[in-house]
Write an enzyme that holds these catalytic residues in place. Structure first.
Site, PDB file in Angstrom:
ATOM      1  N   GLU A  82       0.673  -1.003  -0.041  1.00 21.63           N
ATOM      2  CA  GLU A  82       0.145   0.009   0.124  1.00 21.63           C
ATOM      3  C   GLU A  82       0.893   1.036   0.016  1.00 21.63           C
ATOM      4  O   GLU A  82       0.456   2.383   0.731  1.00 21.63           O
ATOM      5  CB  GLU A  82      -1.148  -0.052   1.352  1.00 21.63           C
ATOM      6  CG  GLU A  82      -1.795  -1.248   1.120  1.00 21.63           C
ATOM      7  CD  GLU A  82      -2.730  -1.653   0.009  1.00 21.63           C
ATOM      8  OE1 GLU A  82      -2.900  -0.595  -0.978  1.00 21.63           O
ATOM      9  OE2 GLU A  82      -2.883  -2.583  -0.456  1.00 21.63           O
ATOM     10  N   GLY A  83       2.017   1.115  -0.656  1.00 23.13           N
ATOM     11  CA  GLY A  83       3.130   2.339  -0.767  1.00 23.13           C
ATOM     12  C   GLY A  83       3.870   2.252   0.267  1.00 23.13           C
ATOM     13  O   GLY A  83       3.593   2.198   1.483  1.00 23.13           O
TER      14      GLY A  83
END
Length: 598
Positions: A443-444
């Site tokens: 998620e980054g």
């Protein structure tokens, strides 16, 4: 074997005594009747599900993993996962915070936040199956057509179907502008989608009858880069207008990733061969639509590490009280035993208190963000909705990165408390370390979160949003500034607040001249900001606890809270001084290194 007790008392303390969440909820019409007793009752039952149903499957799920039938492309989840999910659906847990218009219970997001913390403590790999559905639900609710909402949202709400987010491709992770998956328009208004996706959590499984994949792809005439990405809803099985399932769609699992942790979750390589999907939102605006899901997922990932920090702490504490090794440096403590319990040793206490401080600080921040989410969605005042959304956007990268970094520190510390036994699988501690490690990546990555915080959320509007949080700190400082008993908690955040303001200005000037200065400082900056946020919440928790003690309350819970706050400010918060010094050294020592990295 590890154990888990839901931290209901601490959740209640943060919600009802520190943040007084029902005061905010009463101002939101759809939550006006949600009182403390209702919240407590729901979370008590949720804790039972987490500890009695999901938790016993954690170690066995890790050992067994998922199985792919390469002939049928079907994935079987570990033994017991499907049955536990059926109990989850039957109990109505999937619908907890969903809109009643689609069959949801309409409870506040903050309740769901606490429920999912307990599920993550119990079994992160299992929790990811239903957890991802919330992001798919929110993206479709925000950007889907009426037909898509009618088709998909009731099934996602009930939990009969699950959802995924299909972003990453073999050649691109965070840089989605490079993705190659193609979407060809068809005569009936749908699209034929072809490409390859990797690292798709819960991408294929046997726990639900259908999976709704949200897929990023390019239209034939799409602009290059991130401005040419569209979002599509692609079901595992075709769905007729009346909701009945048809034949298998052209999306299937081509392989399962062999991972360090979260073995019980199917991290799939997804192949799309003319898979039929429908456009979600506007053409070439898919990234904006997907960010609804990504931001929800980033808050969820921080919650994953919060859950692991809590369960690791609980087991390390129990072990430290029972395990005897050597004698205390200050003299024998357990005279009836051949050695003292290791909890008497200063460094063991430091490791335990580190995990405890990061768990309880993270819980306060997570619950605060849950309330912001409720106000952003439900408050009748447009300005309150906007302000809540803006503050939540600032805090989201901190939740994702600071809580997962702290989870890494804490689970490793708790494993260390066990000594050699921590390295042995049957105690469960090494699994918490392995499972948490992905949270810093997906998620980054946490570097991406740091760049988002400093580059977009702070410097992007000249610190305006940061100043809004600063006003919360300033109000607390003004309220308690002359209270000597609060000085050890108030003085540090007052000083750091001023230092962060000055440092942000410096970095803004440097970044204007050389963008690498922002990149060089971002990770350290997020950690400093994280401590400022944690410091604020720890000061508020100490404030409430001290007031209870002064009023004659003898509950040891409050003394424990004050002692943990003192530890946090004495031993963890001072990290900010070193980080600010390293930030000021600039980018030269990093970038002028071609010879070193040749």
């Amino acid at each position: 074997m590890p154990s888990y007790t839901p931290p209901l008392r601490d959740m209640q303390f943060v919600m009802h005594e520190v943040l007084k969440v029902t005061d905010d909820l009463k101002l939101c019409p759809q939550h006006a009747d949600t009182d403390a007793d209702t919240i407590n009752a729901v979370l008590e039952e949720g804790g039972k599900f987490a500890s009695e149903v999901a938790f016993p499957l954690n170690i066995s799920g890790d050992e067994e993993g998922c199985t792919l039938d390469k002939t049928t492309h079907e994935v079987t989840a570990p033994k017991g996962f499907k049955e536990a999910y059926a109990q989850y659906v039957q109990g109505g847990w999937a619908a907890l915070s969903c809109d009643p218009a689609y069959g949801g219970q309409g409870l506040p997001f903050v309740v769901n936040q606490c429920f999912y913390e307990m599920l993550n403590s119990a079994n992160q790999a299992w929790t990811m199956y239903p957890g991802l559905s919330h992001g798919a639900y929110e993206a479709l609710q925000a950007h889907g057509t009426d037909a898509q909402k009618a088709l998909y949202l009731p099934k996602l709400t009930s939990g009969e179907w699950t959802g995924t987010m299909c972003l990453t491709e073999p050649h691109c992770g965070t840089d989605l502008g490079l993705l190659r998956t193609k979407a060809e328009p068809l005569a009936d208004g749908s699209y034929a989608i072809t490409g390859n996706k990797i690292f798709i959590s819960a991408g294929e499984h046997d726990m639900a009858e259908n999976i709704v994949h949200l897929v990023l792809a390019r239209l034939p005439d799409a602009p290059v880069g991130s401005k040419g990405i569209s979002l599509f809803a692609v079901p595992k099985f075709h769905v007729s207008a009346d909701g009945t399932l048809g034949k298998r769609n052209g999306i299937y699992c081509g392989g399962l990733e062999h991972k360090m942790g979260i073995h019980g979750n199917a991290t799939a390589q997804m192949v799309l061969e003319g898979a039929i999907g429908t456009l979600v939102g506007q053409p070439n605006k898919g990234l904006a639509a997907m960010f609804v899901m990504m931001n929800a997922a980033r808050l969820g990932v921080g919650n994953q590490s919060l859950g692991l920090t809590e369960v690791a702490y609980q087991n390390a504490l129990a072990y430290a009280k029972d395990r005897i090794q050597m004698r205390s440096l200050s003299g024998t403590k357990a005279k009836d035993k051949p050695a003292d319990p290791i909890i008497v040793h200063p460094d063991v206490r430091k490791m335990l208190l580190t995990a405890k401080a990061y768990a309880e600080g993270g819980r306060a921040l997570g619950i605060f963000c849950g309330v912001l989410l409720d106000k952003e969605h439900s408050h009748p005042d447009e300005k309150v909705r906007a302000d809540s959304g803006e503050l939540l956007a600032l805090l989201t990268p901190i939740v994702k990165a600071f809580l997962t970094d702290n989870g890494h520190i804490s689970t490793n510390a708790c494993m260390q408390v066990f000594g050699g036994h921590g390295f042995i699988k049957e105690w469960g501690m090494e699994q918490y370390v392995r499972d948490n490690r992905i949270n810093m990546i997906y998620e980054g990555t946490n570097t991406i979160q740091s760049l988002d915080l400093l580059g977009r959320k702070v410097l992007g509007n000249n610190g305006a949003t940061l100043k809004k949080f600063g006003r919360l700190v300033a109000a607390l400082v003004e309220e308690e500034g002359v209270n000597e008993k609060m000085a050890e908690f108030i003085t540090p955040i007052a000083i750091l607040g001023d230092q962060v303001t000055k440092l942000t200005t410096e970095l803004g000037f440097k970044g204007f001249q050389n963008a690498d200065e922002v990149g060089a400082a971002a990770v350290d900056y997020l950690r400093v900001a994280g401590h400022l946020v944690f410091g604020y919440f720890w000061a508020r928790m100490a404030q409430v606890a001290l007031r209870e003690i002064a009023a004659g309350n003898t509950d040891q819970f409050y003394l424990a809270k004050v002692q943990t706050a003192r530890f946090y400010f004495a031993k963890l918060f001072p990290e900010t001084a070193t980080l600010m010094r390293t930030m000021r050294t600039g980018s030269k020592a990093l970038m002028d290194t071609d010879a070193a990295l040749a």
